[in-house]
Scaffold this motif. Structure first.
Motif, short mmCIF file in Angstrom:
data_model
loop_
_atom_site.label_atom_id
_atom_site.label_comp_id
_atom_site.label_asym_id
_atom_site.label_seq_id
_atom_site.Cartn_x
_atom_site.Cartn_y
_atom_site.Cartn_z
N LEU A 14 46.20 45.18 36.03
CA LEU A 14 46.48 44.04 36.92
C LEU A 14 47.86 43.48 36.65
CD1 LEU A 14 43.12 42.11 37.02
CD2 LEU A 14 44.23 43.25 38.91
N CYS A 15 48.16 43.39 35.37
CA CYS A 15 49.45 42.84 34.96
C CYS A 15 50.58 43.69 35.51
CB CYS A 15 49.50 42.82 33.43
SG CYS A 15 50.29 41.36 32.77
N MET A 16 50.42 45.03 35.37
CA MET A 16 51.48 45.92 35.83
C MET A 16 51.57 45.92 37.35
SD MET A 16 51.41 49.20 33.28
CE MET A 16 49.69 49.55 33.43
N ALA A 17 50.41 45.88 38.01
CA ALA A 17 50.39 45.97 39.47
C ALA A 17 50.94 44.70 40.12
CB ALA A 17 48.96 46.21 39.96
N THR A 18 50.59 43.58 39.58
CA THR A 18 50.96 42.33 40.24
C THR A 18 52.17 41.68 39.60
OG1 THR A 18 49.57 41.01 38.81
CG2 THR A 18 48.55 41.88 40.80
N GLY A 19 52.55 42.17 38.44
CA GLY A 19 53.65 41.51 37.71
C GLY A 19 53.10 40.38 36.88
N ASP A 27 52.95 30.62 42.62
CA ASP A 27 51.77 31.32 43.11
C ASP A 27 51.77 31.26 44.64
OD1 ASP A 27 49.51 28.56 42.30
OD2 ASP A 27 50.99 28.80 43.88
N ASP A 28 50.66 31.69 45.26
CA ASP A 28 50.60 31.77 46.72
C ASP A 28 50.77 30.43 47.40
OD1 ASP A 28 50.23 34.40 46.51
OD2 ASP A 28 48.11 34.42 46.99
N MET A 29 50.42 29.37 46.70
CA MET A 29 50.52 28.04 47.32
C MET A 29 51.88 27.41 47.06
SD MET A 29 46.72 26.76 46.34
CE MET A 29 46.84 25.16 47.09
N HIS A 39 43.80 27.06 28.03
CA HIS A 39 42.55 26.84 28.74
C HIS A 39 42.56 27.11 30.25
CE1 HIS A 39 41.35 25.40 24.94
NE2 HIS A 39 41.86 24.22 25.04
N THR A 40 43.40 26.45 31.03
CA THR A 40 43.24 26.54 32.48
C THR A 40 43.70 27.89 32.99
OG1 THR A 40 43.58 24.18 32.68
CG2 THR A 40 43.81 25.48 34.67
N VAL A 41 42.86 28.47 33.85
CA VAL A 41 43.17 29.76 34.44
C VAL A 41 43.15 29.62 35.95
CG1 VAL A 41 42.36 32.12 34.73
CG2 VAL A 41 42.19 31.03 32.50
N THR A 42 44.13 30.18 36.60
CA THR A 42 44.12 30.27 38.06
C THR A 42 43.77 31.71 38.44
OG1 THR A 42 45.88 28.62 38.21
CG2 THR A 42 45.48 29.96 40.16
N TYR A 43 42.87 31.88 39.38
CA TYR A 43 42.58 33.25 39.80
C TYR A 43 42.44 33.34 41.32
CZ TYR A 43 37.61 31.76 39.64
OH TYR A 43 36.42 31.10 39.81
N ILE A 44 42.84 34.51 41.84
CA ILE A 44 42.82 34.74 43.28
C ILE A 44 41.88 35.90 43.56
CG2 ILE A 44 44.19 35.43 45.29
CD1 ILE A 44 46.59 34.10 43.99
N VAL A 45 40.91 35.66 44.41
CA VAL A 45 39.95 36.69 44.81
C VAL A 45 40.01 36.81 46.32
CG1 VAL A 45 37.53 37.40 44.82
CG2 VAL A 45 38.46 36.14 42.87
N ASP A 46 40.34 38.00 46.79
CA ASP A 46 40.43 38.23 48.24
C ASP A 46 41.32 37.20 48.92
OD1 ASP A 46 39.24 40.57 48.85
OD2 ASP A 46 37.55 39.71 49.94
N GLN A 78 43.41 38.68 40.94
CA GLN A 78 44.56 38.36 40.10
C GLN A 78 44.19 37.11 39.29
OE1 GLN A 78 47.28 38.06 43.69
NE2 GLN A 78 48.74 38.52 42.09
N PHE A 79 44.60 37.05 38.04
CA PHE A 79 44.37 35.81 37.30
C PHE A 79 45.43 35.64 36.23
CE2 PHE A 79 41.81 39.07 35.26
CZ PHE A 79 42.01 38.88 33.92
N TRP A 80 45.73 34.36 35.93
CA TRP A 80 46.72 34.03 34.91
C TRP A 80 46.45 32.62 34.39
CZ3 TRP A 80 47.58 34.16 40.11
CH2 TRP A 80 48.05 32.98 40.72
N ARG A 81 47.01 32.30 33.23
CA ARG A 81 46.85 30.97 32.66
C ARG A 81 47.86 30.03 33.31
NH1 ARG A 81 43.40 30.27 28.67
NH2 ARG A 81 42.84 31.97 27.29
N SER A 82 47.40 28.86 33.70
CA SER A 82 48.31 27.93 34.38
C SER A 82 47.93 26.51 33.98
CB SER A 82 48.18 28.10 35.88
OG SER A 82 46.83 27.93 36.27
#
Lengths: 134, 162
Positions: A14-19, A27-29, A39-46, A78-82
């Motif tokens: 995922l890291c390699m594919a999405t950077g 992010d998208d927003m 602690h806080t994680v942002t993730y995008i599903v579909d 996609q997910f990352w710490r934010s």
């Protein structure tokens, strides 16, 4: 062991594919993502964005399990710490109620969680405003 | 005769000044039953006036031991806020009516907030309630012995702003 390896491989792919998200990325927003507090994680599903707040190793592993399960079902993830947005919330949390006993119970719980707590009566709303700081 | 009167007046003034100085420098009351960690830590601090109260009244039937720390000046108070890690957000809210706030700490460490929900040794830990008043520039550490005392003190202090 196999599951752990699978998860690590998933994260690497995922890291390699999405950077891998770095401080300053958006992010998208259009929100700047900062790898600040834990602690806080942002993730995008579909294409839809969500937040989670895993605090312990168990919660983090449970979160990874959910992400792996979603990938197994065919979703793009996609997910990352934010931590930035949640850090502001963690600094101060509030609760308002007309019931004094409920207000005191909330305050007591927050004190037990390590917050510094105060309570005032809001004349305008007729409610007890409870504020907890960390 | 006139000289005697002057000497007498000056002596009286000197005695009064000495008494006032002793009262300000000497702790209001010393712990009589054992020593209190918090009291010992701050009793030598010139910026803070420390008192140990054996019977702080909580309600009609209950009183608890407490250590009261009062800042001697506004600048001393600002320093106390730093020492006790008072959240800056809280300080910003003071002008809007916030005065008294409370937190809990492990016995002997009122400077650190204690999270008994997350702690592994929460059942064995001795927890005390700490209360702060911006108006009085004081921090009060309540040496509660059991849950009943803790709840009674909490009830009293959390409603102090009402």
């Amino acid at each position: 062991m196999q599951k752990q390896f699978k998860l690590m491989a998933l994260m690497a792919v995922l890291c390699m594919a999405t950077g891998c998200t770095k401080e300053g990325d958006t992010d998208d927003m259009g929100i700047t993502v900062a790898v600040a507090t834990a602690h806080t994680v942002t993730y995008i599903v579909d294409g839809r964005q969500y937040y989670d707040n895993p605090q312990t190793d168990e919660e983090w592993n449970a979160f990874l399990d959910r992400m792996a399960a979603l990938v197994d079902e065919g979703y793009a993830v996609q997910f990352w710490r934010s931590g930035l947005r949640m850090a502001a919330t963690k600094e101060k949390v509030t609760y308002s109620t007309e019931n004094l006993d409920d207000a005191k119970a909330w305050c007591k719980q927050k004190v037990a969680e390590g917050y510094t707590v105060t309570m005032v009566f809001n004349q305008a709303t007729g409610k007890y405003d409870c504020i907890a700081y960390k | 005769m006139k000289r005697c009167r002057i000497v007498l007046v000056l002596s009286t003034i000197a005695v009064v000044l000495l008494a006032v100085a002793l009262c300000r420098l000497w702790p209001r009351s010393e712990p009589t039953e054992g020593r209190c960690e918090v009291y010992d830590r701050y009793c030598g601090d010139r910026a803070i006036q420390v008192s140990y109260l054996t019977d702080y009244p909580v309600n009609d039937t209950l009183s608890v031991a407490a250590t009261v720390l009062e800042a001697r000046s506004y600048s001393d108070w600002l320093q106390m806020l730093e020492v006790f890690n008072v959240p800056k957000e809280l300080v910003r809210d003071v002008p809007s009516g916030v005065d008294v706030c409370v937190w809990q700490s492990l016995k002997g460490s009122p400077e650190e907030k204690y999270n008994s929900v997350m702690a592994d040794e929460a059942e064995e830990a001795v927890v005390e309630l700490v209360s702060m008043s911006f108006r009085n520039r004081e921090i009060c550490v309540f040496h509660t012995q059991n849950e009943q005392e803790y709840d009674a003190v909490f009830d009293k202090r959390i409603t102090a702003n009402l």
